[in-house]
Design a protein around this motif. Sequence first.
Motif: not given
Length: 340
Positions: A108-112, A88-93, A11-12
């Motif tokens: 690797v888990v992240g948002f669609d 876990f990639v909280i960001q969407r970029f 989360q950057t």
Amino acid sequence: MLEHSKVLLIQTAFLGDAVLATALLEKIRIESPYTEIHILVRKGNESLFKAYPYPNLRRVWTYNKSKKWSSWLELRHDLRSEHFDAVFVIQRFFGMGLLSLNIGAKRVVGFDKNPLSLFFTEKVKHEWGTGVHEVERNTALVQSWLGGKVFRPCLKAAEIDLGPEMRKKEYICISPGSVWETKRLPIRIWIEFIQLLPQDQVVVLMGSPGEIDLSNQIAEAFHGSNRVILNETGKHPLLASAYIFQQSMMSFVNDSGPMHICSAENVPTVAVYCSTVPSFGFGPLADWNRIVETNVALTCRPCGDHGKKNCPLGHYACGEGIEANAIFQAYQEYLSARSQ
């Protein structure tokens, strides 16, 4: 059931986003206590995690956005040697999505909404504008591992000397700033609010070094009066500022980082919304909180997912239409609730 002995959270984004990520630290700490946690945040936000008091958080990594790709490449090299079970990639970029795929993690888990979500082990629907809070959205990233129970963000800043005029749980904090100008309540309304307060109510003005001018305008409006206005803006490192919020009776904030610090410290909070709206999912989470916003239905509000540098229509009705008396009413409500 999935088992992860070592995980990385990414989360950057801004300070408030990093604070809200501590809700995931809490969930993992409590529900998978033997998991070693690492977190990657924007350079400048790392000191905040010294206020996270549990050893489950093993290391805080930093991404230097001013050096962007050189920092990215260095992180890719260093993080590969950690052999994470999951990221876990909280960001969407794109940038952080790409990093997560290049460090050799098993999952690797992240948002669609991340441009690289097609390549993630698991992608999670990102709900926006429906009232789902950010901590709920973030919790969805670990739901297949730990279930859906949501935890509150958590910070416990170490004690500092507050001085004789800042008596614990008696002063109030006002944070007039925000990175975005259209998230800032006009200064005149903060001044009008302070004028409504009891004469003996100590007010502490808080903010970053870049917000000194905003607090100076408020302080100068009471120069020569008998009111105690302590202008602490720009005078303290992040951890000390967190402790000042933590020991306040209540805090008054815009939709900005200080609101989330107060949520993590469970400080009674009055949050003011100008161009943004609570349904974006970044509202206050303290046990006692109130939201203040204009009661006029504006077709131009919200004018975007984030704040803007100035009002696109030039009138700033979403901020100018907020009444100081509404903020003062929230102050009175808390005093009444506290006395019961």
